[in-house]
Design a protein around this motif. Structure first.
Motif, PDB file in Angstrom:
ATOM      1  N   LEU A 164      -4.505  -4.902  -7.074  1.00 29.20           N
ATOM      2  CA  LEU A 164      -4.649  -4.894  -8.532  1.00 29.20           C
ATOM      3  C   LEU A 164      -5.667  -5.962  -8.881  1.00 29.20           C
ATOM      4  O   LEU A 164      -5.479  -7.133  -8.540  1.00 29.20           O
ATOM      5  CB  LEU A 164      -3.312  -5.185  -9.222  1.00 29.20           C
ATOM      6  N   SER A 165      -6.734  -5.576  -9.519  1.00 28.27           N
ATOM      7  CA  SER A 165      -7.728  -6.553  -9.966  1.00 28.27           C
ATOM      8  C   SER A 165      -8.421  -6.014 -11.208  1.00 28.27           C
ATOM      9  O   SER A 165      -8.294  -4.836 -11.545  1.00 28.27           O
ATOM     10  CB  SER A 165      -8.759  -6.841  -8.859  1.00 28.27           C
ATOM     11  N   LEU A 166      -9.167  -6.884 -11.869  1.00 24.87           N
ATOM     12  CA  LEU A 166      -9.915  -6.433 -13.039  1.00 24.87           C
ATOM     13  C   LEU A 166     -10.986  -5.433 -12.622  1.00 24.87           C
ATOM     14  O   LEU A 166     -11.209  -4.432 -13.303  1.00 24.87           O
ATOM     15  CB  LEU A 166     -10.536  -7.638 -13.758  1.00 24.87           C
ATOM     16  N   ALA A 167     -11.648  -5.666 -11.499  1.00 20.77           N
ATOM     17  CA  ALA A 167     -12.613  -4.692 -10.972  1.00 20.77           C
ATOM     18  C   ALA A 167     -11.843  -3.553 -10.318  1.00 20.77           C
ATOM     19  O   ALA A 167     -10.973  -3.783  -9.482  1.00 20.77           O
ATOM     20  CB  ALA A 167     -13.550  -5.352  -9.968  1.00 20.77           C
ATOM     21  N   LYS A 168     -12.150  -2.327 -10.704  1.00 17.32           N
ATOM     22  CA  LYS A 168     -11.433  -1.166 -10.200  1.00 17.32           C
ATOM     23  C   LYS A 168     -12.164  -0.597  -8.978  1.00 17.32           C
ATOM     24  O   LYS A 168     -13.382  -0.415  -9.004  1.00 17.32           O
ATOM     25  CB  LYS A 168     -11.319  -0.094 -11.288  1.00 17.32           C
ATOM     26  N   ALA A 169     -11.399  -0.324  -7.927  1.00 15.01           N
ATOM     27  CA  ALA A 169     -11.985   0.165  -6.683  1.00 15.01           C
ATOM     28  C   ALA A 169     -12.479   1.600  -6.841  1.00 15.01           C
ATOM     29  O   ALA A 169     -11.763   2.460  -7.349  1.00 15.01           O
ATOM     30  CB  ALA A 169     -10.960   0.082  -5.553  1.00 15.01           C
ATOM     31  N   ASN A 170     -13.709   1.847  -6.398  1.00 19.39           N
ATOM     32  CA  ASN A 170     -14.252   3.206  -6.392  1.00 19.39           C
ATOM     33  C   ASN A 170     -13.547   4.078  -5.359  1.00 19.39           C
ATOM     34  O   ASN A 170     -13.405   5.287  -5.550  1.00 19.39           O
ATOM     35  CB  ASN A 170     -15.747   3.189  -6.064  1.00 19.39           C
TER      36      ASN A 170
ATOM     37  N   SER B 280      -4.749   1.192  -4.612  1.00 14.83           N
ATOM     38  CA  SER B 280      -5.112   0.353  -5.752  1.00 14.83           C
ATOM     39  C   SER B 280      -4.444   0.883  -7.010  1.00 14.83           C
ATOM     40  O   SER B 280      -4.242   2.097  -7.150  1.00 14.83           O
ATOM     41  CB  SER B 280      -6.633   0.327  -5.945  1.00 14.83           C
ATOM     42  N   VAL B 281      -4.117  -0.016  -7.899  1.00 17.37           N
ATOM     43  CA  VAL B 281      -3.388   0.343  -9.118  1.00 17.37           C
ATOM     44  C   VAL B 281      -4.355   0.887 -10.155  1.00 17.37           C
ATOM     45  O   VAL B 281      -5.269   0.192 -10.596  1.00 17.37           O
ATOM     46  CB  VAL B 281      -2.637  -0.874  -9.672  1.00 17.37           C
ATOM     47  N   ASP B 282      -4.155   2.155 -10.548  1.00 17.53           N
ATOM     48  CA  ASP B 282      -4.898   2.743 -11.654  1.00 17.53           C
ATOM     49  C   ASP B 282      -4.000   2.744 -12.886  1.00 17.53           C
ATOM     50  O   ASP B 282      -2.899   2.167 -12.881  1.00 17.53           O
ATOM     51  CB  ASP B 282      -5.398   4.138 -11.296  1.00 17.53           C
TER      52      ASP B 282
ATOM     53  N   ASN C 122       0.807  -1.221   0.000  1.00 17.10           N
ATOM     54  CA  ASN C 122       0.000   0.000   0.000  1.00 17.10           C
ATOM     55  C   ASN C 122       0.842   1.273   0.000  1.00 17.10           C
ATOM     56  O   ASN C 122       0.525   2.252   0.680  1.00 17.10           O
ATOM     57  CB  ASN C 122      -0.993  -0.016   1.172  1.00 17.10           C
ATOM     58  N   TRP C 123       1.921   1.234  -0.767  1.00 13.18           N
ATOM     59  CA  TRP C 123       2.706   2.435  -1.051  1.00 13.18           C
ATOM     60  C   TRP C 123       2.401   2.878  -2.483  1.00 13.18           C
ATOM     61  O   TRP C 123       2.266   2.049  -3.384  1.00 13.18           O
ATOM     62  CB  TRP C 123       4.200   2.146  -0.923  1.00 13.18           C
ATOM     63  N   THR C 124       2.334   4.180  -2.689  1.00 15.64           N
ATOM     64  CA  THR C 124       2.166   4.688  -4.052  1.00 15.64           C
ATOM     65  C   THR C 124       3.475   4.529  -4.824  1.00 15.64           C
ATOM     66  O   THR C 124       4.560   4.417  -4.241  1.00 15.64           O
ATOM     67  CB  THR C 124       1.780   6.174  -4.039  1.00 15.64           C
ATOM     68  N   SER C 125       3.372   4.581  -6.141  1.00 15.80           N
ATOM     69  CA  SER C 125       4.581   4.469  -6.967  1.00 15.80           C
ATOM     70  C   SER C 125       5.533   5.625  -6.698  1.00 15.80           C
ATOM     71  O   SER C 125       6.755   5.457  -6.732  1.00 15.80           O
ATOM     72  CB  SER C 125       4.209   4.400  -8.446  1.00 15.80           C
TER      73      SER C 125
END
Length: 316
Positions: free
Chosen positions: A182-188, A197-199, A154-157
């Motif tokens: 990281l998943s196919l469903a993107k967290a709101n 979460s990875v955008d 849970n660290w940003t890039s």
């Protein structure tokens, strides 16, 4: 590298002696109070070529205790990659301190009945501290042999880049891997406070850096299993985090593509995670061997770059 008799693949993480299986077993479903079930699940995981186990102090003692007993009975510690996560915040705030890190590590190693973790991973960041200061603090774990590699969950890039640039400039060991969602469903929105979460921008950074990513909640908390639908809204957390028109379209496409490939939507969604353009492992949390083997079918699915883009709504 593929395990004999399975489709398990492996990736290298700097500092870790052996390649790490692409499916990593989470420990939250394991308990030393149900050792028969824990042994059955851990044996099934090893049988499909799995060798990496994810633990954390904040998950409680029972999963680590079960793993420790299982490793002692099987005599297989040297065959495994143990991940110990620590320094999770508490009600008072961030705990990314030398004392908390040492205490969490000692607590974990005692329950796991081992003298070292292959990877020690900070469970959260403390954005109020310079990343270099945190890197300096972590060197003690490496120097004392209590871990072989460092990771950050849970660290940003941007923070990862800051930390590893500092480590390189000062001759220190930086982060060898990262564990966001990281998943196919993107967290709101973040599932829990401090989660990352990875955008698309984060994914671009991982593609450039090729830093291994160990994805937690890689199956989006069961979003693709069929237990949820737009009309079923009794799970407030899943509704808050994953319910969106785009994610329901991703679900529809995963089901459609999965059917064409002989798998279900959940397996297709997990295959999406495993087919990124950077090194990825997926953390999974099966409750039993049947769920484990169902997830493992994702290892049999081949996805093209075009199919990945289509699943993620980047192509029509």
């Amino acid at each position: 590298m593929t395990n004999s008799g399975t489709n398990m693949e492996y990736l290298a993480i700097a500092g870790v002696a052996q390649p790490v299986s692409q499916l990593i077993m989470g420990s939250m479903q394991l308990s030393d109070e149900r050792m028969d079930a824990a042994v059955e699940l851990l044996d099934a995981y090893a049988a499909i070529g799995g060798n990496a186990l994810d633990t954390a102090r904040v998950y409680g003692p029972h999963g680590m205790a079960a793993i420790g007993r299982w490793m002692r009975e099987r005599g297989n510690r040297d065959e495994l990659v143990l991940i110990a996560k620590g320094a999770h915040h508490d009600e008072a705030g961030p705990r990314v301190t030398r004392a908390a890190i040492a205490d969490d590590m000692d607590y974990s190693l005692d329950l796991l009945q081992t003298s070292y973790a292959d990877i020690f991973m900070l469970h959260r960041d403390d954005p109020g501290k310079p990343a270099g200061e945190i890197v300096e603090t972590l060197q003690e774990l490496l120097a004392t042999g209590r871990c072989r590699a460092l990771g950050a969950s849970n660290w940003t890039s941007a923070r990862l880049e800051e930390a590893n640039a500092y480590a390189k400039a000062h001759g220190l060991t930086g982060f060898a891997c990262s564990s966001p969602n990281l998943s196919l469903a993107k967290a709101n929105e973040p599932r829990w406070p401090g989660c990352v979460s990875v955008d698309a921008a984060e994914a671009d950074w991982y593609e450039r850096s090729q830093l291994p990513l160990l994805s937690w909640s890689s199956q989006a908390a069961g979003f693709f299993t069929g237990r949820f639908s737009p009309d079923i809204r009794n799970n407030e957390e899943i509704v808050r985090v994953y319910y969106s028109d785009d994610n329901w379209e991703r679900y529809r496409r995963a089901a459609q593509l999965g059917e064409a490939k002989g798998v279900d939507a959940n397996q297709a969604a997990l295959a999406y995670v495993l087919h990124q353009s950077f090194p990825v492992c997926a953390l999974i949390g099966p409750a039993n061997a049947a769920e484990l083997l169902s997830s493992a079918k994702a290892l049999e699915v081949a996805l093209s770059p075009e199919e990945l883009r289509w699943l993620d709504l980047r192509d029509e």
